[in-house]
Design a protein around this motif. Structure first.
Motif, mmCIF file in Angstrom:
data_model
loop_
_atom_site.group_PDB
_atom_site.id
_atom_site.type_symbol
_atom_site.label_atom_id
_atom_site.label_comp_id
_atom_site.label_asym_id
_atom_site.label_seq_id
_atom_site.Cartn_x
_atom_site.Cartn_y
_atom_site.Cartn_z
ATOM 1 N N MET A 161 100.676 15.752 12.924
ATOM 2 C CA MET A 161 101.225 16.649 13.943
ATOM 3 C C MET A 161 102.746 16.538 13.946
ATOM 4 N N VAL A 162 103.403 17.677 14.115
ATOM 5 C CA VAL A 162 104.837 17.693 14.404
ATOM 6 C C VAL A 162 105.009 18.445 15.717
ATOM 7 N N VAL A 163 105.916 17.948 16.539
ATOM 8 C CA VAL A 163 106.022 18.437 17.909
ATOM 9 C C VAL A 163 107.488 18.708 18.236
ATOM 10 N N GLY A 164 107.739 19.796 18.968
ATOM 11 C CA GLY A 164 109.115 20.089 19.332
ATOM 12 C C GLY A 164 109.220 21.087 20.471
ATOM 13 N N SER A 165 110.448 21.400 20.824
ATOM 14 C CA SER A 165 110.771 22.292 21.931
ATOM 15 C C SER A 165 111.363 23.587 21.402
ATOM 16 N N LEU A 166 111.021 24.699 22.036
ATOM 17 C CA LEU A 166 111.574 25.984 21.627
ATOM 18 C C LEU A 166 112.964 26.234 22.211
#
Length: 430
Positions: free
Chosen positions: A230-235
């Motif tokens: 998984m890779v996770v981030g903010s828009l």
């Protein structure tokens, strides 16, 4: 047209401008390399949109439950294409990077599982999510234990320590790509890939998650392309391109993303619900623009590193080092230096330039924090911004700039404020 006069009309002195010009002249090759990576990433984004046959029908709004939101579902396929994953969850209901990380963690961890951080203590706002600092609803309250392996003195992974830390209860390893409020290097995608391969040799079913905040489109590959589950981030950071007004993403293995979706909405509902509320066009267009926007922010970071390094301040990364995120830390050694820098960034903003930022007790942090961000989107750190905890070693963290020219103005204004307050000196020839 006289560019120098324009800068002077905005409060930048000829001495500051002359010094900065010499720094910028020496960065031509670095800037060309950044533009080359941006071109590659731009093509990657366009290809993902074309492969998924994006059309203006995908910009239509849904409300209520959001069933059969074609634009939302197609956007998630586009993100999966960009990040090279089986699936993605891209939603305005993910309100921040911290929230997206919480959903990914709590969706994939169960009571009795252990969470491992191989890069020491995570970013401040995750401490309460995990339960390092006591908080209602933390993973600790739900019976998830936590273990961390500190980095070695040179900022690299302690592979021997990580091998000892992985055992039968270790379910998920969370890797923070960017430095946060730590004076360590940001990890390259290659380093992250090596760590994941090492960990999976020890425990093949270990879920490897990467906090990808501030790193998207800095390199030509993402951690999901070197083994991350998984890779996770903010828009409202890199992949939103400055247009997304809210939102986050989780991209990765289908089963991991499905579990996260059930945590975001409810068991039995998962990703089938969640109205896009008319935000789809901003999400698509922001993603489309993001490689170019990230390139502008990177140029600003490289410029800041070289300028402040030349003045004798400790900068991480160094002026000549390769970049793996958009954050530039500069250590001033005093609260006054940090505050003056942030006030300069604020003075260069298009929004609220007349506001003077001061430190305050911000939720989720263990020390007063100063934040400068005259942004179109509240808290958007792909826009020109800077923040710092007011505690030793008194380092500020600078990032963003929707254009290189705005990032440049912010850096010039920060130097102007420091120079005016006698907190730095310019070389005699200027």
């Amino acid at each position: 047209m006289n560019l120098d006069h324009m800068y002077e009309s905005m409060g930048i002195s000829p001495r500051v401008l002359g010094f900065a010009k010499d720094i910028e002249t020496g960065l031509k090759d670095r800037f060309e390399a950044i533009d080359g990576r941006a071109e590659y990433n731009q093509l990657k984004v366009v290809k993902a949109m074309q492969d998924n046959r994006v059309s203006d029908i995908h910009f239509a709004a849904t409300t209520g439950y959001g069933y059969n939101d074609l634009g939302r579902d197609t956007l998630e396929q586009v993100f999966a294409g960009v990040f090279g994953t089986e699936s993605a969850l891209v939603r305005p209901q993910l309100i921040s990077g911290t929230h997206a990380l919480h959903i990914a963690l709590s969706g994939n961890l169960r009571p009795g599982d252990e969470l491992l951080s191989p890069n020491g203590k995570p970013y401040d706002t995750l401490e309460e999510v995990i339960g390092i600092r006591e908080s209602t609803g933390s993973l600790k309250e739900y019976g998830v234990s936590y273990r961390q392996v500190d980095l070695k003195e040179d900022g690299t992974f302690d592979f021997a320590g990580i091998e000892k830390a992985i055992h039968e209860k270790t379910k998920l390893m969370t890797i923070q790509r960017s430095k946060g409020y730590a004076a360590r290097p940001t990890f390259s995608v290659e380093q992250i890939g090596e760590l994941i391969a090492f960990a999976k040799k020890i425990k093949p079913d270990l879920i490897c998650m990467v906090d990808n905040c501030y790193g998207e489109f800095v390199e030509t590959i993402e951690p999901s392309e070197v083994g991350a589950d998984m890779v996770v981030g903010s828009l409202i950071k890199n992949p939103g391109g400055g247009l997304a007004p809210i939102g986050g993403y989780i991209a990765g293995r289908r089963d991991c993303i499905d579990r996260a979706s059930f945590r975001l909405s409810a068991p039995g509902l998962g990703r089938e619900v969640g109205a896009s509320l008319g935000l789809n066009q901003s999400f698509y267009q922001g993603l489309f623009l993001s490689p170019t926007v990230v390139a502008g922010a990177l140029k600003g970071a490289v410029f800041a590193a070289n300028l402040y390094e030349r003045l004798g301040f400790l900068v991480v990364p160094g002026g000549r080092e390769e970049r793996h995120d958009i954050i530039q830390s500069i250590t001033f050694g005093s609260p006054e230096g940090v505050i003056a820098f942030c006030q300069g960034i604020q003075a260069a903003a298009p929004v609220d330039s007349f506001v003077t930022p001061e430190p305050w007790d911000m939720p989720g942090y263990d020390a007063p924090v100063i934040m400068a961000a005259g942004a179109f989107v509240q808290g958007s750190s792909i826009e020109l911004s800077a923040d710092a905890p007011i505690k030793p070693p008194y380092a500020v963290y600078f990032q963003g700039g929707l254009t290189w020219y705005h990032a440049k103005l912010g850096i010039l204004m920060s130097l102007q404020k420091l120079w005016e307050k006698g907190l730095c000196s310019l070389p005699d020839q200027y």
